[in-house]
Motif scaffolding. Structure first.
Motif, short mmCIF file in Angstrom:
data_model
loop_
_atom_site.label_atom_id
_atom_site.label_comp_id
_atom_site.label_asym_id
_atom_site.label_seq_id
_atom_site.Cartn_x
_atom_site.Cartn_y
_atom_site.Cartn_z
N ASN A 304 0.82 -1.21 0.00
CA ASN A 304 0.00 0.00 0.00
C ASN A 304 0.85 1.27 0.00
O ASN A 304 0.36 2.34 -0.35
CB ASN A 304 -0.93 0.00 1.21
CG ASN A 304 -1.99 -1.09 1.13
OD1 ASN A 304 -2.34 -1.54 0.03
ND2 ASN A 304 -2.50 -1.52 2.28
N LYS A 305 2.14 1.17 0.39
CA LYS A 305 3.04 2.33 0.42
C LYS A 305 4.14 2.22 -0.62
O LYS A 305 5.15 2.92 -0.55
CB LYS A 305 3.66 2.47 1.81
CG LYS A 305 2.64 2.66 2.93
CD LYS A 305 3.31 2.99 4.25
CE LYS A 305 3.92 4.36 4.24
NZ LYS A 305 4.45 4.76 5.54
N GLU A 306 3.95 1.35 -1.61
CA GLU A 306 4.92 1.17 -2.68
C GLU A 306 6.29 0.80 -2.12
O GLU A 306 7.34 1.29 -2.54
CB GLU A 306 5.04 2.44 -3.54
CG GLU A 306 3.73 2.85 -4.20
CD GLU A 306 3.89 4.10 -5.06
OE1 GLU A 306 5.04 4.57 -5.20
OE2 GLU A 306 2.88 4.59 -5.57
N LEU A 307 6.29 -0.12 -1.15
CA LEU A 307 7.52 -0.59 -0.53
C LEU A 307 7.72 -2.06 -0.86
O LEU A 307 6.76 -2.84 -0.92
CB LEU A 307 7.48 -0.41 1.00
CG LEU A 307 7.55 1.03 1.52
CD1 LEU A 307 7.22 1.06 3.01
CD2 LEU A 307 8.94 1.61 1.27
N THR A 308 8.95 -2.44 -1.05
CA THR A 308 9.30 -3.84 -1.31
C THR A 308 10.21 -4.32 -0.18
O THR A 308 11.19 -3.65 0.15
CB THR A 308 10.03 -3.99 -2.65
OG1 THR A 308 9.20 -3.48 -3.69
CG2 THR A 308 10.36 -5.45 -2.93
N ILE A 309 9.88 -5.47 0.40
CA ILE A 309 10.67 -6.04 1.47
C ILE A 309 11.53 -7.15 0.89
O ILE A 309 11.01 -8.13 0.33
CB ILE A 309 9.78 -6.60 2.60
CG1 ILE A 309 8.85 -5.51 3.14
CG2 ILE A 309 10.64 -7.17 3.72
CD1 ILE A 309 7.86 -6.00 4.18
N VAL A 310 12.84 -6.98 1.01
CA VAL A 310 13.78 -7.94 0.44
C VAL A 310 14.60 -8.53 1.58
O VAL A 310 15.17 -7.79 2.40
CB VAL A 310 14.71 -7.28 -0.59
CG1 VAL A 310 15.75 -8.28 -1.10
CG2 VAL A 310 13.89 -6.70 -1.74
N SER A 311 14.65 -9.86 1.61
CA SER A 311 15.43 -10.55 2.62
C SER A 311 16.70 -11.11 2.01
O SER A 311 16.65 -11.86 1.03
CB SER A 311 14.61 -11.69 3.25
OG SER A 311 15.43 -12.44 4.14
N GLN A 312 17.84 -10.73 2.56
CA GLN A 312 19.13 -11.28 2.17
C GLN A 312 19.74 -12.06 3.33
O GLN A 312 20.96 -12.19 3.42
CB GLN A 312 20.07 -10.15 1.74
CG GLN A 312 19.62 -9.42 0.49
CD GLN A 312 20.60 -8.33 0.07
OE1 GLN A 312 21.53 -8.00 0.79
NE2 GLN A 312 20.37 -7.76 -1.12
N LEU A 313 18.87 -12.55 4.18
CA LEU A 313 19.33 -13.29 5.35
C LEU A 313 19.89 -14.63 4.92
O LEU A 313 19.21 -15.40 4.21
CB LEU A 313 18.18 -13.47 6.33
CG LEU A 313 18.54 -13.70 7.79
CD1 LEU A 313 19.23 -12.48 8.37
CD2 LEU A 313 17.30 -14.02 8.60
N GLN A 314 21.10 -14.91 5.30
CA GLN A 314 21.74 -16.15 4.93
C GLN A 314 21.40 -17.24 5.94
O GLN A 314 21.61 -17.08 7.12
CB GLN A 314 23.26 -15.95 4.87
CG GLN A 314 23.71 -14.95 3.82
CD GLN A 314 25.21 -14.76 3.81
OE1 GLN A 314 25.92 -15.40 4.58
NE2 GLN A 314 25.70 -13.88 2.93
N ALA A 315 20.83 -18.32 5.45
CA ALA A 315 20.44 -19.43 6.31
C ALA A 315 21.62 -20.40 6.45
O ALA A 315 22.44 -20.55 5.53
CB ALA A 315 19.23 -20.13 5.72
N PRO A 316 21.72 -21.08 7.56
CA PRO A 316 20.89 -20.90 8.74
C PRO A 316 21.39 -19.73 9.61
O PRO A 316 22.57 -19.44 9.62
CB PRO A 316 21.06 -22.22 9.49
CG PRO A 316 22.46 -22.66 9.14
CD PRO A 316 22.70 -22.20 7.73
#
Length: 431
Positions: A304-316
């Motif tokens: 709704n706010k033109e935001l993109t959530i990107v995860s670069q979290l390295q597992a584990p």
């Protein structure tokens, strides 16, 4: 912190000063009384002798007063030594001539230019007086040393119960569950009153904690259950095929509010409990797995706010903590990032062994604003910026031994980082 003077030192210094003043007063008074008494004795003795010699000379002009090594008499006709002749009429004590000391009585002879002089050699008496004074001074010094030792011993014995009480207080548990403090029979009544007051204070703490524990236990069940029911009901309503598009935004808002309420309840209840006890509920949590569901819950608000959530979290990416608390902290930091951004990308990644960072594309904060924010967080102020507020998140992190850090980016935006306890360390969080 300015160092305060100790009570022991004040007592010792005060008593030693009292002894010094008292000794000086007695010594001065004794010396003055001795000199006055000595002068009165010499004057009485010499005047009686002078009267005797002058009376005998008046009765018998051929009579001569015997001059010995100790007593010498000059009637005015016989010239006296120059040292005596120069003296004014009156009594002169401790007159030194050569290596001898004299007490001299001088009288003016009526109708005659000469002077009558009666001199008594008091060298031996002065030496005896010096020896006696020295012994008296040594005695006073020994008594002063003895009293000083008694003062040190007495003050230590007086302060010892208070010192033991001060050493015991830091070892007491903050929940007030320690047994009452004991008071020795030899302790002063003031120490007994202080100990009784501390025991009463500990009892009030125990009563307060029991009430708080009872409230937390009740709230843990009574608050979570209806929130869970509302959240599940909102989810069912959203998934139902008969839900219209007109009603759906309201249901979504209610669902988000119920989720936030559940997270807030978890964090408040966790904050109210002892970290050592709640740590027993901790388990290994893989943040990479939890993050996907957290992002999904916030995708609609971000879109709704033109935001993109990107995860670069390295597992584990594993940490040891209560899962519901970790989820609530990350969710609220993400929600704060969304609330403070208009458009762009919110980046989530791990920047260390157990550090998760959330970078938003907002306008960032100046150095003065960042300093003011940290000041308010340090003082425990409420810093609300969407979600439950950074102030409460900071307290939760401090409660579990985590580290919350906020950094403003040069190109704009803010990076919120949380350093958890890594699973590899295997240690309990500190309060």
């Amino acid at each position: 912190m300015k160092r305060r003077p100790s009570l022991r030192r004040r007592l010792i210094v005060g008593l030693l000063a009292y002894i010094a003043i008292l000794s000086a007063v007695f010594a001065t008074h004794g010396y003055w009384v001795n000199e006055r008494t000595e002068q009165a004795v010499w004057e009485s003795l010499l005047r009686s002798e002078m009267e005797f010699f002058t009376t005998r000379r008046a009765q018998d002009p051929a009579h001569f007063a015997p001059n010995t090594d100790l007593l010498k008499f000059f009637d005015g006709n016989t010239p006296a030594p120059i040292a005596f002749e120069r003296l004014a009429p009156g009594l002169h004590d401790e007159l030194v001539i050569g290596d001898r000391q004299f007490v001299v009585l001088v009288e003016q002879v009526p109708n005659h230019p000469g002077k009558r002089v009666l001199a008594l050699d008091i060298t031996d008496q002065e030496q005896d007086e010096f020896v006696l004074g020295t012994r008296l001074g040594v005695s006073v010094a020994l008594v002063a040393l003895l009293l000083s030792g008694l003062i040190f011993w007495g003050v230590d014995r007086l302060i010892k119960p208070l010192t033991q009480l001060v050493k015991t207080i830091p070892t007491l548990k903050p929940d007030g569950r320690d047994p009452p403090l004991d008071v020795a029979h030899s302790a002063p009544s003031e120490i007994a009153l202080m100990t009784e007051a501390l025991n009463g204070y500990s009892q009030r703490i125990r009563d307060h904690i029991e009430r708080e524990t009872e409230f937390i236990n009740l709230a843990s069940h009574e608050l979570r259950t209806p929130v869970a029911v509302i959240t599940n009901a909102m989810q069912v309503a959203l998934d139902h095929e008969d839900t219209t598009d007109t009603v759906r935004p309201y249901l979504e808002r209610a669902h988000r509010t119920s989720v936030e309420m559940a997270e807030l309840s978890n964090m408040l209840l966790a904050l109210a409990r002892d970290p050592a006890r709640i740590q027993k509920e901790a388990r290994e949590v893989d943040l990479a797995e939890e993050l996907s569901s957290i992002i999904e819950d916030h995708t609609l608000v971000a879109d709704n706010k033109e935001l993109t959530i990107v995860s670069q979290l390295q597992a584990p990416f594993r940490v040891e903590a209560p899962p519901q608390v970790v989820r609530a902290v990350i969710s609220n930091l993400l929600r704060n990032a969304i609330e403070n951004s208009d458009r762009g990308t919110i980046l989530i990644r791990n920047t260390g062994l157990a550090t998760l960072s959330i970078q938003d594309p907002g306008h960032g904060m100046s150095g003065e604003e960042m300093s003011a924010l940290y000041t308010r967080l340090t003082r425990g102020g409420i810093v609300r910026s969407g979600g439950i507020g950074l102030g409460l998140i900071a307290r939760i992190c401090q409660h579990f031994g985590w580290i919350l850090q906020l950094d403003s980016q040069v190109q704009g935006g803010t990076v919120a980082s949380v350093t958890f306890v890594p699973i590899a360390q295997g240690r309990s969080p500190e309060h």
